[in-house]
Enzyme design. Structure first.
Site, PDB file in Angstrom:
ATOM      1  N   GLU A  70       0.885  -1.173   0.000  1.00  0.00           N
ATOM      2  CA  GLU A  70       0.000   0.000   0.000  1.00  0.00           C
ATOM      3  C   GLU A  70       0.915   1.212   0.000  1.00  0.00           C
ATOM      4  O   GLU A  70       1.456   1.588   1.043  1.00  0.00           O
ATOM      5  CB  GLU A  70      -0.893  -0.006   1.252  1.00  0.00           C
ATOM      6  N   CYS A  77      -2.417   9.320   2.553  1.00  0.00           N
ATOM      7  CA  CYS A  77      -1.930   8.780   1.272  1.00  0.00           C
ATOM      8  C   CYS A  77      -2.863   9.134   0.122  1.00  0.00           C
ATOM      9  O   CYS A  77      -2.428   9.236  -1.016  1.00  0.00           O
ATOM     10  CB  CYS A  77      -1.777   7.271   1.378  1.00  0.00           C
TER      11      CYS A  77
HETATM   12  P1  NAD Z   1       8.111   4.578   5.167  1.00  0.00           P
HETATM   13  O1  NAD Z   1       8.150   3.803   3.905  1.00  0.00           O
HETATM   14  O2  NAD Z   1       9.232   5.486   5.473  1.00  0.00           O
HETATM   15  O3  NAD Z   1       7.969   3.599   6.432  1.00  0.00           O
HETATM   16  C1  NAD Z   1       7.023   2.557   6.483  1.00  0.00           C
HETATM   17  C2  NAD Z   1       7.548   1.448   7.379  1.00  0.00           C
HETATM   18  O4  NAD Z   1       8.743   0.928   6.817  1.00  0.00           O
HETATM   19  C3  NAD Z   1       7.863   1.877   8.797  1.00  0.00           C
HETATM   20  O5  NAD Z   1       7.345   0.910   9.681  1.00  0.00           O
HETATM   21  C4  NAD Z   1       9.376   1.929   8.834  1.00  0.00           C
HETATM   22  O6  NAD Z   1       9.897   1.559  10.089  1.00  0.00           O
HETATM   23  C5  NAD Z   1       9.786   0.919   7.790  1.00  0.00           C
HETATM   24  N1  NAD Z   1      11.037   1.293   7.105  1.00  0.00           N
HETATM   25  C6  NAD Z   1      11.479   2.548   6.831  1.00  0.00           C
HETATM   26  N2  NAD Z   1      12.649   2.493   6.160  1.00  0.00           N
HETATM   27  C7  NAD Z   1      12.944   1.185   6.001  1.00  0.00           C
HETATM   28  C8  NAD Z   1      14.034   0.483   5.398  1.00  0.00           C
HETATM   29  N3  NAD Z   1      15.047   1.114   4.831  1.00  0.00           N
HETATM   30  N4  NAD Z   1      14.012  -0.873   5.446  1.00  0.00           N
HETATM   31  C9  NAD Z   1      12.994  -1.537   6.007  1.00  0.00           C
HETATM   32  N5  NAD Z   1      11.965  -0.922   6.612  1.00  0.00           N
HETATM   33  C10 NAD Z   1      11.915   0.416   6.610  1.00  0.00           C
HETATM   34  O7  NAD Z   1       6.713   5.355   5.109  1.00  0.00           O
HETATM   35  P2  NAD Z   1       6.118   6.399   6.154  1.00  0.00           P
HETATM   36  O8  NAD Z   1       6.916   7.643   6.101  1.00  0.00           O
HETATM   37  O9  NAD Z   1       5.884   5.745   7.459  1.00  0.00           O
HETATM   38  O10 NAD Z   1       4.682   6.664   5.507  1.00  0.00           O
HETATM   39  C11 NAD Z   1       4.449   7.578   4.501  1.00  0.00           C
HETATM   40  C12 NAD Z   1       4.219   6.905   3.175  1.00  0.00           C
HETATM   41  O11 NAD Z   1       3.270   5.862   3.296  1.00  0.00           O
HETATM   42  C13 NAD Z   1       3.642   7.870   2.155  1.00  0.00           C
HETATM   43  O12 NAD Z   1       4.273   7.674   0.916  1.00  0.00           O
HETATM   44  C14 NAD Z   1       2.182   7.465   2.077  1.00  0.00           C
HETATM   45  O13 NAD Z   1       1.551   7.772   0.864  1.00  0.00           O
HETATM   46  C15 NAD Z   1       2.275   5.994   2.278  1.00  0.00           C
HETATM   47  N6  NAD Z   1       1.005   5.484   2.775  1.00  0.00           N
HETATM   48  C16 NAD Z   1       0.251   4.675   1.966  1.00  0.00           C
HETATM   49  C17 NAD Z   1      -0.989   4.230   2.402  1.00  0.00           C
HETATM   50  C18 NAD Z   1      -1.849   3.342   1.560  1.00  0.00           C
HETATM   51  O14 NAD Z   1      -2.785   2.761   2.112  1.00  0.00           O
HETATM   52  N7  NAD Z   1      -1.610   3.202   0.267  1.00  0.00           N
HETATM   53  C19 NAD Z   1      -1.460   4.594   3.658  1.00  0.00           C
HETATM   54  C20 NAD Z   1      -0.651   5.415   4.449  1.00  0.00           C
HETATM   55  C21 NAD Z   1       0.573   5.832   4.004  1.00  0.00           C
END
Ligand code: NAD
Length: 465
Positions: free
Chosen positions: A210, A244
């Site tokens: 997602e 998002c």
């Molecule tokens: P992110 O990708 O930075 O982090 C998401 C998760 O991944 C966190 O739990 C984090 O600990 C982990 N993570 C971060 N870096 C990592 C790495 N290098 N290796 C492994 N794991 C890692 O995202 P965010 O900043 O928490 O959220 C924002 C993003 O999420 C936006 O792009 C938003 O659009 C998207 N989002 C999508 C939906 C959807 O339903 N499509 C819903 C909410 C948010």
């Protein structure tokens, strides 16, 4: 945290217990979550307030009610969803019965984002439980109070070998990703989505991703301008734009461009009249200092490219509060249009002809959401036919998330797979084909040796059945 040890414990529990749980036992687990939510409503509101000053009404709607609505749909429907489905049989298979059994994929890993930190972890967990999977939940470290709250919920309700929460950041997530999960349900950025998919590929684990998107909005001259402005201001600044599916930039028919900008300002004054109170309680803060600085940078870059700020909200750097901001005449190559803003800056772009707008939308990664405002139905149908997006809403925004009957997710670079309700259950289950042969087995007539008589039978079957 020993990821391998957790995985092994979950794998054993899956083999011996989880996959064998009856529908009523799974529903009991869901009911436990519901009871916990009801008795901890205040704690949920507080943790979201602590993490980024999210207003209580927004938490009630987008974290508590959404999860409870989805939970209620799953509880009501699970018995039907879990029942083996009998399919039609081709005539050549007369004497057999074909069915589809939905079976759990195995131990599941759920990785959440920070922006709806309760909904995005507990929501997918409902699907995993309904499916009969075990689950390890990894909430985002950027919302630590809610991460702890999710850990408390899970610890209060479940055996840790069945459902457990691992708190932490990148090292913890990467250690978990090294394990051969039955399914990984990830919510977050495209950048990390790629990392998750690469890790899943090592074990050929299935994934739901997602992800985010640059969600465009098209405003036709036939739209009800004041209603559209109010809906957009609400949807954009809900959760301080950290949604998002939040509208990213608006393409506005030039015939109504100036009047629509006026309507937007009016709507902003109406909805956020208390913005100057200390602290502003109708709009959340940004999650961290780097997110606040990114908003400032996006705004100054856009101004340097010729965009004009129409409304600039107040800024409180210490609280990471960035007030609702509207910018007009934003060039198409501005980062405000090219990137997912994920914050409270709304960009306006006039258009004279809709075709270049379609071309621009096509040139970007497929949107998670595309919105259209128009009273002209033909125009709406044309927009839908000319564009691709995970979801579309006409004449308002964001409400697609609130209907657990709808598939939720992206397409192309905005996501892989779908979640919510049935789609979440489907993501964590595998449709297993089961064919039972009865005593009358027609294939006996086509066994070798392939004598001329047998071949005649095969030709006859081929021709008539
Ligand atoms: P992110 O990708 O930075 O982090 C998401 C998760 O991944 C966190 O739990 C984090 O600990 C982990 N993570 C971060 N870096 C990592 C790495 N290098 N290796 C492994 N794991 C890692 O995202 P965010 O900043 O928490 O959220 C924002 C993003 O999420 C936006 O792009 C938003 O659009 C998207 N989002 C999508 C939906 C959807 O339903 N499509 C819903 C909410 C948010």
């Amino acid at each position: 945290m020993d990821a391998k040890k957790i995985f092994t414990a979950h794998s054993n529990f899956f083999q011996s217990h989880a996959r064998l749980l009856s529908v009523s036992e799974r529903k009991k687990s869901l009911r436990k979550i519901d009871r916990w939510i009801v008795s901890h409503e205040g704690a949920i509101i507080n943790s979201l307030w602590q993490d980024f000053r999210k207003p209580a009404p927004e938490t009630l709607l987008s974290e508590i009610k959404m999860v409870r609505d989805e939970l209620s749909l799953i509880r009501q429907s699970l018995a039907t969803w879990a029942r083996p489905e009998t399919t039609p049989n081709p005539l050549t298979l007369i004497g057999s019965r074909s069915q589809i059994y939905r079976q759990p994929k195995g131990p599941a890993l759920i990785i959440g984002a920070w922006n709806y930190p309760f909904t995005l972890t507990i929501g997918p967990l409902l699907g995993a439980i309904a499916a009969g999977c075990t689950a390890v939940v990894k909430p985002s470290e950027l919302a630590p109070a809610t991460s702890q709250l999710v850990a408390d919920l899970v610890a209060d309700c479940f055996d840790p070998d069945y459902i457990t929460v691992v708190q932490g950041g990148i090292p913890e997530t990467q250690a978990l990703l090294e394990q051969p999960w039955g399914h990984i349900f990830f919510t977050g950025s495209k950048r990390v989505g790629r990392i998750v998919m690469e890790a899943a590929a090592q074990h050929l684990s299935s994934v739901t991703l997602e992800l985010g998107g640059e969600n465009p909005v098209i405003i036709d001259k036939s739209a009800n301008l004041s209603a559209a402005a109010a809906q957009l201001v609400w949807g954009k600044f809900f959760n301080a734009g950290q949604t998002c599916i939040a509208p990213n930039h608006l393409f506005i028919d030039r015939a109504v461009y100036d009047s629509f900008l006026e309507e937007l300002q009016k709507a902003l004054t109406d909805l956020y009249s208390r913005e100057n109170e200390q602290p502003a309680t109708d709009i959340a803060c940004l999650i961290g200092a780097s997110h606040f600085e990114r908003m400032q940078q996006l705004l100054s870059d856009a101004e340097a490219q010729g965009a004009q700020v129409v409304v600039q909200g107040k800024q409180e750097p210490d609280a990471h509060y960035f007030g609702p901001t509207i910018v007009k005449d934003v060039p198409l190559n501005s980062p405000l249009v090219q990137e997912e803003v994920f914050g409270p800056i709304l960009s306006c772009i006039p258009y004279d002809d809709i075709q270049p707008v379609y071309q621009h939308i096509d040139s970007q990664d497929a949107a998670l959401a595309l919105y259209v405002f128009a009273r002209n139905r033909r125009f709406v149908d044309q927009v839908i036919a000319h564009t691709t997006a995970g979801t579309t809403v006409v004449n308002t925004v964001n409400i697609q998330f609130a209907n657990p009957h709808l598939p939720f997710g992206g397409v192309g670079k905005s996501g892989v797979g779908k979640g919510h309700g049935w789609y979440s259950y489907a993501a964590f289950t595998h449709p297993r084909a089961v064919v039972r042969q009865g005593p009358l087995a027609l294939n006996r007539f086509i066994f070798p040796p392939y004598t001329p008589a047998r071949e005649r039978v095969v030709r006859w079957l081929y021709r008539w059945f």
